[in-house]
Design an enzyme around this catalytic site. Structure first.
Site, PDB file in Angstrom:
ATOM      1  N   ASP A  38     -31.592  24.044 -11.592  1.00 23.10           N
ATOM      2  CA  ASP A  38     -30.189  24.024 -11.185  1.00 23.10           C
ATOM      3  C   ASP A  38     -29.544  22.655 -11.424  1.00 23.10           C
ATOM      4  O   ASP A  38     -30.146  21.625 -11.113  1.00 23.10           O
ATOM      5  CB  ASP A  38     -30.157  24.366  -9.685  1.00 23.10           C
ATOM      6  CG  ASP A  38     -28.777  24.698  -9.185  1.00 23.10           C
ATOM      7  OD1 ASP A  38     -28.156  25.630  -9.725  1.00 23.10           O
ATOM      8  OD2 ASP A  38     -28.322  24.027  -8.230  1.00 23.10           O
ATOM      9  N   GLU A  41     -30.023  24.142 -16.309  1.00 22.61           N
ATOM     10  CA  GLU A  41     -28.591  24.411 -16.233  1.00 22.61           C
ATOM     11  C   GLU A  41     -27.868  23.088 -16.435  1.00 22.61           C
ATOM     12  O   GLU A  41     -27.820  22.246 -15.537  1.00 22.61           O
ATOM     13  CB  GLU A  41     -28.210  25.007 -14.868  1.00 22.61           C
ATOM     14  CG  GLU A  41     -26.762  25.455 -14.871  1.00 22.61           C
ATOM     15  CD  GLU A  41     -26.116  25.506 -13.486  1.00 22.61           C
ATOM     16  OE1 GLU A  41     -25.138  26.235 -13.334  1.00 22.61           O
ATOM     17  OE2 GLU A  41     -26.578  24.791 -12.579  1.00 22.61           O
TER      18      GLU A  41
HETATM   19  C1  GLC Z   1     -25.429  25.975  -9.945  1.00 19.09           C
HETATM   20  C2  GLC Z   1     -25.649  27.403  -9.546  1.00 19.09           C
HETATM   21  C3  GLC Z   1     -24.604  27.775  -8.561  1.00 19.09           C
HETATM   22  C4  GLC Z   1     -24.726  26.884  -7.360  1.00 19.09           C
HETATM   23  C5  GLC Z   1     -24.641  25.422  -7.746  1.00 19.09           C
HETATM   24  C6  GLC Z   1     -25.067  24.524  -6.637  1.00 19.09           C
HETATM   25  O1  GLC Z   1     -24.245  25.797 -10.634  1.00 19.09           O
HETATM   26  O2  GLC Z   1     -25.671  28.232 -10.669  1.00 19.09           O
HETATM   27  O3  GLC Z   1     -24.682  29.127  -8.213  1.00 19.09           O
HETATM   28  O4  GLC Z   1     -23.711  27.183  -6.443  1.00 19.09           O
HETATM   29  O5  GLC Z   1     -25.473  25.130  -8.824  1.00 19.09           O
HETATM   30  O6  GLC Z   1     -26.434  24.600  -6.417  1.00 19.09           O
END
Ligand code: GLC
Length: 468
Positions: A144, A201
């Site tokens: 994440d 991500e």
């Molecule tokens: C990422 C996740 C999202 C979450 C954020 C904070 O963007 O995909 O769903 O709210 O991180 O952890």
């Protein structure tokens, strides 16, 4: 559950609302028995404010865990230490703790304090968390907001124009420190046998920056490249995204990723407006060069749910894409008892897994045929990509792979306009004999010679006839 699991209170357990560690172990074994790998979503940038580490950290300035989070004094004139904006609420990314007289940083909600990855104890503790799950046999992690973990040690203000537009800091945090930290994560994962993968991500809407997170093959194995997800259904703009991915990833030997929907964005079935387009988009997703990511429910053609104000649960406004899967045709669509936590997407009966499964002409079967077409073609899995000259409104490319005397090729043509287009010339550009329709997004003409004409919003995969 302030952010539905992205606020972790214990990195080494399963939330009781989902089950137990023993359940997870059984899930991993059952998946492996079926040839399915399991990745966990790992949240390294922040914890929950209920995590023991943060409870200790906020208890006193002298607490040994104080420095596990990012605490700063108020700005000289009072107020937050800098102008960073937090995601979702779009307020300051800092919250003042009355008891100890300092602010803590949270790039997301105040309930999600950022860990201080500048502290070696935090790095060691988080590496241990990775090992905890790797030892249990998981195949890797979706990491994440991984570009967020390293912070510029001087905590400079963000540009005023971005702050005025409420651009949250997590979408622009991009420092050398994160790259160094990610190399550390990679070393932990690489020490394990088998294929273990780090999918990051990297929520920076800039493909050049995303590509840097593959490092010299020593950072992420895969990084989400989100600009295509924000690209409308438009041929020139998609052609640009395909060229861009090739230009940025290929020279550094980085393998691209493709995503059209996820739990943070409006589903592409809704963004693109029609099922015909959603079907054609699936052809793009599963035939471009790279690893495709499918979001649960897109294979059923689910639209975003409409959430009445009294059913809203997410402060980030993302409930619509997180609505439950309707499993069966009849209400309660496989959700007996209290029912699901959010309303169903539109037309839950017609779009249910049960109905889609029973209808060979449904979008679900397009996804199944696409996966089969991919599995049957080394060119679609691993081949190079060459864009074809196509009429306005059409994107076309050839995927090819030569290995050991075998020459595998596919031509993909996607019509982005709602009118038929003549592509006779393009389907002849390959000079590999007559082309046969391997797959069509609407099922038309599959297994027959290609007519040279694309239907409205239709996509096809063509193969040379000698490969029949
Ligand atoms: C990422 C996740 C999202 C979450 C954020 C904070 O963007 O995909 O769903 O709210 O991180 O952890």
């Amino acid at each position: 559950m302030a952010d539905f699991g992205y606020d972790v209170a214990d990195y080494c357990d399963v939330d009781p609302i989902f089950g137990t560690l023993a359940d997870l172990d059984r899930l991993v074994v059952a998946a492996h028995d079926r040839g399915v790998r399991v990745l966990l979503d790992w949240v390294p940038n922040h914890t929950s404010d209920q995590h023991d580490w943060f409870v200790e950290s906020r208890s006193a300035r002298e607490n040994p865990k104080r420095d596990w989070y990012i605490w700063r004094d108020p700005a000289p004139g009072g107020g937050p230490p800098n102008n960073w904006v937090g995601a979702f609420l779009k307020g300051p990314a800092w919250t003042f703790d009355q008891a100890t007289g300092q602010y803590y940083l949270h790039l997301f909600l105040p309930q999600q304090p950022d860990l201080n990855w500048d502290n070696p104890e935090v790095v060691a503790a988080m590496h241990d968390v990775l090992r905890f799950w790797l030892d249990r046999g998981v195949d890797g992690f979706r990491v994440d907001v991984v570009h967020g973990i390293g912070k510029d040690a001087t905590f400079p203000d963000d540009p005023a124009d971005l702050v005025a537009r409420r651009v949250h800091h997590s979408s622009i945090n991009d420092t050398e420190v994160s790259h160094e930290l990610i190399r550390g994560l990679r070393r932990v994962v690489d020490a394990y046998p088998g294929d273990r993968v780090l999918v990051g991500e990297v929520y920076l809407l800039d493909t050049t920056k995303v590509a840097r997170y593959y490092g010299q093959g020593d950072e992420l194995h895969l990084a989400f490249n989100f600009p295509p997800l924000y690209t409308p259904w438009d041929a020139p703009q998609w052609r640009h995204r395909i060229v861009e991915a090739d230009t940025e990833f290929e020279p550094i030997d980085a393998w691209p990723t493709w995503v059209l929907s996820n739990h943070d964005n409006v589903r592409h079935r809704t963004r693109y407006g029609t099922e015909a387009r959603a079907r054609a988009a699936a052809v793009l997703l599963l035939t471009l060069r790279g690893t495709p990511f499918l979001y649960q429910g897109e294979e059923l053609g689910l639209e975003n749910a409409v959430i009445p104000p009294d059913r809203v649960v997410d402060p980030g406004g993302r409930d619509g894409s997180r609505a439950p899967i309707p499993w069966t045709r009849e209400p309660p669509h496989g959700w007996p008892g209290a029912g699901p936590w959010l309303p169903f997407p539109p037309q839950p009966g017609t779009n249910s897994a049960e109905v889609r499964r029973d209808d060979p002409a449904s979008i679900l079967h397009v996804y199944r045929r696409l996966l089969a077409a991919r599995a049957a073609s080394p060119a679609l899995q691993l081949g190079s990509l060459r864009l074809l000259d196509t009429p306005d409104g059409v994107v076309g490319y050839e995927r090819s792979l030569q290995s050991g005397g075998d020459d595998d090729r596919r031509v993909v043509l996607v019509n982005f306009v709602a009118e038929p287009v003549d592509v006779t010339e393009q389907s002849e550009q390959t000079e590999h004999g007559r082309l046969v329709v391997d797959l069509a997004s609407d099922g038309a003409g599959e297994g027959r010679p290609f007519s040279g004409r694309l239907g409205p919003d239709q996509a096809v995969i063509l193969r040379p006839s000698q490969l029949c």
